[in-house]
Design a protein around this motif. Sequence first.
Motif, short mmCIF file in Angstrom:
data_model
loop_
_atom_site.label_atom_id
_atom_site.label_comp_id
_atom_site.label_asym_id
_atom_site.label_seq_id
_atom_site.Cartn_x
_atom_site.Cartn_y
_atom_site.Cartn_z
N LYS A 1 50.43 44.14 19.05
CA LYS A 1 50.66 45.50 19.49
C LYS A 1 49.37 46.32 19.36
CE LYS A 1 53.47 49.61 18.47
NZ LYS A 1 54.57 50.14 17.62
N ARG B 1 53.82 52.34 29.58
CA ARG B 1 53.77 50.89 29.45
C ARG B 1 55.14 50.32 29.14
NH1 ARG B 1 48.92 52.79 27.20
NH2 ARG B 1 47.06 51.81 28.12
N LYS B 2 55.38 49.11 29.61
CA LYS B 2 56.64 48.44 29.34
C LYS B 2 56.75 48.14 27.85
CE LYS B 2 59.47 44.52 30.84
NZ LYS B 2 59.55 43.34 31.75
N TYR C 1 57.99 45.90 24.76
CA TYR C 1 58.37 44.53 24.45
C TYR C 1 58.83 44.43 23.00
CZ TYR C 1 55.76 43.33 28.70
OH TYR C 1 55.31 43.24 29.99
N ARG C 2 59.57 43.35 22.73
CA ARG C 2 59.98 43.04 21.36
C ARG C 2 59.33 41.74 20.92
NH1 ARG C 2 66.35 42.90 21.96
NH2 ARG C 2 65.66 41.57 23.67
N THR C 3 59.23 41.56 19.63
CA THR C 3 58.63 40.33 19.11
C THR C 3 59.38 39.11 19.64
OG1 THR C 3 57.87 41.41 17.10
CG2 THR C 3 58.16 39.02 17.01
N ASP D 1 59.24 38.15 22.82
CA ASP D 1 59.33 38.22 24.28
C ASP D 1 58.18 37.42 24.90
OD1 ASP D 1 61.53 39.83 24.15
OD2 ASP D 1 60.50 41.69 24.68
N LEU E 1 55.51 36.81 27.70
CA LEU E 1 54.76 37.63 28.65
C LEU E 1 54.16 36.75 29.73
CD1 LEU E 1 52.74 39.82 26.10
CD2 LEU E 1 55.06 40.18 26.94
N SER F 1 48.39 39.19 29.90
CA SER F 1 48.01 40.31 29.05
C SER F 1 46.49 40.36 28.97
CB SER F 1 48.60 40.13 27.65
OG SER F 1 48.24 41.20 26.80
N VAL G 1 53.51 34.93 23.84
CA VAL G 1 54.59 35.77 23.32
C VAL G 1 54.01 37.03 22.70
CG1 VAL G 1 56.07 33.78 22.90
CG2 VAL G 1 54.66 34.69 21.04
N TYR G 2 54.85 38.02 22.57
CA TYR G 2 54.46 39.32 22.02
C TYR G 2 54.85 39.40 20.55
CZ TYR G 2 54.15 44.41 21.51
OH TYR G 2 53.82 45.68 21.10
N GLU H 1 55.23 42.43 17.76
CA GLU H 1 55.26 43.85 17.45
C GLU H 1 54.59 44.16 16.10
OE1 GLU H 1 56.66 47.97 17.80
OE2 GLU H 1 56.56 46.33 19.25
#
Length: 310
Positions: free
Chosen positions: A129, A151-152, A154-156, A158, A160, A163, A208-209, A211
């Motif tokens: 993040k 910005r969109k 996201y959750r941990t 998710d 992508l 990026s 993956v994202y 947070e």
Amino acid sequence: MGVSKEIVCVGLCTYRRPGMLQKALNSFAKVELPEGVRTILLVSDNEEGNEENLEIFEMFRTSVPFECRFLQEPRKGFTNNRNRLIDTSVELGAHYLLIFDDDQTLDTNWMKELLACRQQYDATAVRGKVVYNYPKNMQMSSDIFEVFNNRKVYRTGDVLETSGDGNSLLDVQFLEKHSLRLNERYNDVGGSDALMFYQMADLGGKLVYCEEAISYEEVPESRATDQWALQRMFRAGYTRYLMQKHRLGTGRALHKNLSFWIKRRWRYFFDKLNHRVSAGQLAVDKAYLDGILAAILGRSFSEYDQIHGY
């Protein structure tokens, strides 16, 4: 005979921003390092002979308990500097490369969170993040700021599509196995990191994202303007076509982007005529479409002519 530790490189690119470099290094000194890991900090300077940056690095190196290496990349450009980090990580036998930028400072749990997220979701890459800190004397109008920063969320965990790579983790062994690097075609315009993540997914990788892996990016006054925001949207349109051309081929990319451009251009005129959206939204939409058209027509564009920061 002891078991060899997993090697994790942390990479930081810099170019003529000694004040920001100092802040970035100081923040990493406070990051909690994971146990059982050999951490190596790599600082890659895109200017040979920069004694000020070298002096900052040497003072930092002598004050921390982990290994640090100073690299000088003579080939100018964002892509070349980033690739130097990847190549050096490969040479060192690293398993992962964690990247942050010289205009970012880090949360103390940053490194642990990126590594934990990678393990939990079996990811090839992780994007953390980024919290943007704007200056008090911001010259960006409120309507453009609202659109530009919409910005969109996201959750941990998710997944992508792509990026940027500032505040990210990369699986070095995956990159080396597939001979994957940032494309030098994007050295001046930017977007090579986004293309690499697309290519990673095409090869079976997963981004993956996270947070909890937080960096704080300082936005200089020169970037807190309408002009810079619209230039960034122009670049987004410009690199959209270039990336699709690279992945799909010229014919398919041209057809896809011309169709998109025509539809969105008609909608732009309809929105403008009927006052359906704000002036900021119209300006952002126009900049994005202008970027697509400029790339299709083969016009040159450079994102990194000006140094933003200190």
